[in-house]
Motif scaffolding. Structure first.
Motif, mmCIF file in Angstrom:
data_model
loop_
_atom_site.group_PDB
_atom_site.id
_atom_site.type_symbol
_atom_site.label_atom_id
_atom_site.label_comp_id
_atom_site.label_asym_id
_atom_site.label_seq_id
_atom_site.Cartn_x
_atom_site.Cartn_y
_atom_site.Cartn_z
ATOM 1 N N TRP A 13 0.706 -1.204 0.088
ATOM 2 C CA TRP A 13 -0.031 0.049 0.116
ATOM 3 C C TRP A 13 0.804 1.381 -0.053
ATOM 4 O O TRP A 13 0.366 2.276 -0.676
ATOM 5 C CB TRP A 13 -0.763 0.017 1.270
ATOM 6 C CG TRP A 13 -2.268 -0.885 1.229
ATOM 7 C CD1 TRP A 13 -2.370 -1.833 1.679
ATOM 8 C CD2 TRP A 13 -3.274 -0.733 0.000
ATOM 9 N NE1 TRP A 13 -3.689 -2.473 1.422
ATOM 10 C CE2 TRP A 13 -4.084 -1.803 0.237
ATOM 11 C CE3 TRP A 13 -3.460 0.208 -0.920
ATOM 12 C CZ2 TRP A 13 -5.141 -1.818 -0.656
ATOM 13 C CZ3 TRP A 13 -4.551 0.129 -1.775
ATOM 14 C CH2 TRP A 13 -5.426 -0.798 -1.732
ATOM 15 N N MET A 14 1.826 1.132 0.700
ATOM 16 C CA MET A 14 2.730 2.396 0.953
ATOM 17 C C MET A 14 3.392 2.563 -0.294
ATOM 18 O O MET A 14 3.580 3.630 -0.977
ATOM 19 C CB MET A 14 3.836 2.178 1.732
ATOM 20 C CG MET A 14 3.509 2.081 3.208
ATOM 21 S SD MET A 14 4.702 1.663 4.465
ATOM 22 C CE MET A 14 5.786 2.985 4.400
ATOM 23 N N PHE A 15 3.875 1.738 -1.237
ATOM 24 C CA PHE A 15 4.548 1.800 -2.661
ATOM 25 C C PHE A 15 3.279 2.107 -3.643
ATOM 26 O O PHE A 15 3.322 3.275 -4.136
ATOM 27 C CB PHE A 15 5.145 0.342 -2.953
ATOM 28 C CG PHE A 15 5.369 0.431 -4.389
ATOM 29 C CD1 PHE A 15 6.621 1.032 -4.737
ATOM 30 C CD2 PHE A 15 4.771 -0.008 -5.492
ATOM 31 C CE1 PHE A 15 7.128 1.245 -6.044
ATOM 32 C CE2 PHE A 15 5.339 -0.059 -6.839
ATOM 33 C CZ PHE A 15 6.299 0.604 -7.034
ATOM 34 N N THR A 16 2.271 1.474 -3.578
ATOM 35 C CA THR A 16 1.260 2.308 -4.377
ATOM 36 C C THR A 16 0.862 3.494 -4.319
ATOM 37 O O THR A 16 0.622 4.221 -5.250
ATOM 38 C CB THR A 16 0.014 1.183 -4.439
ATOM 39 O OG1 THR A 16 0.340 -0.227 -4.506
ATOM 40 C CG2 THR A 16 -1.169 1.312 -5.294
ATOM 41 N N ILE A 17 0.372 3.992 -3.104
ATOM 42 C CA ILE A 17 -0.114 5.155 -2.723
ATOM 43 C C ILE A 17 1.361 6.203 -3.155
ATOM 44 O O ILE A 17 0.755 7.168 -3.722
ATOM 45 C CB ILE A 17 -0.515 5.427 -1.115
ATOM 46 C CG1 ILE A 17 -1.620 4.534 -1.030
ATOM 47 C CG2 ILE A 17 -0.461 6.659 -0.927
ATOM 48 C CD1 ILE A 17 -2.262 4.345 0.155
#
Length: 117
Positions: A13-17
């Motif tokens: 999620w951190m990467f995608t956001i």
């Protein structure tokens, strides 16, 4: 008694956001600098970012402002949850910063932890 608990958001999620917000800002600030013809070097996301940034800058700027206000609101809500749970200042700052940067990916963890506490 002051409490401390902190959990990082899931890396996916951190990467995608981070990539999504970065691409959004790039499309807003300098869409013509997205590499490749029509942004092709970054695949469909680059093409979409360049297209929207060059042809519909008002839409991109609206999305930037809405996303900013949503992330600020989520961070303020995270601060309230930390205050209600009597978390330490350092722990609260971690939650607020993480929630400001990654939004719901952090906030849902904090909410689940405060419900069970």
């Amino acid at each position: 008694m002051k409490r401390t608990f902190f959990q990082m958001a899931e890396p996916r999620w951190m990467f995608t956001i981070a990539v999504g917000l970065g691409m959004l800002l790039w499309s807003w600030l300098a869409p013509s600098s997205i590499p490749g013809p029509y942004g092709l070097y970054l695949g469909p996301v680059g093409m979409l970012g360049r297209f929207l940034g060059e042809n519909f800058p008002h839409i991109v700027s609206s999305i930037v402002y809405v996303a900013t206000f949503l992330h600020i609101g989520e961070a303020l809500y995270a601060a309230k949850l930390c205050w209600d749970q009597r978390l330490t200042v350092g722990t609260s700052l971690k939650w607020v910063l993480q929630t400001f940067l990654f939004g719901f990916a952090s906030l849902r963890i904090l909410r689940s932890r405060t419900r069970t506490a």
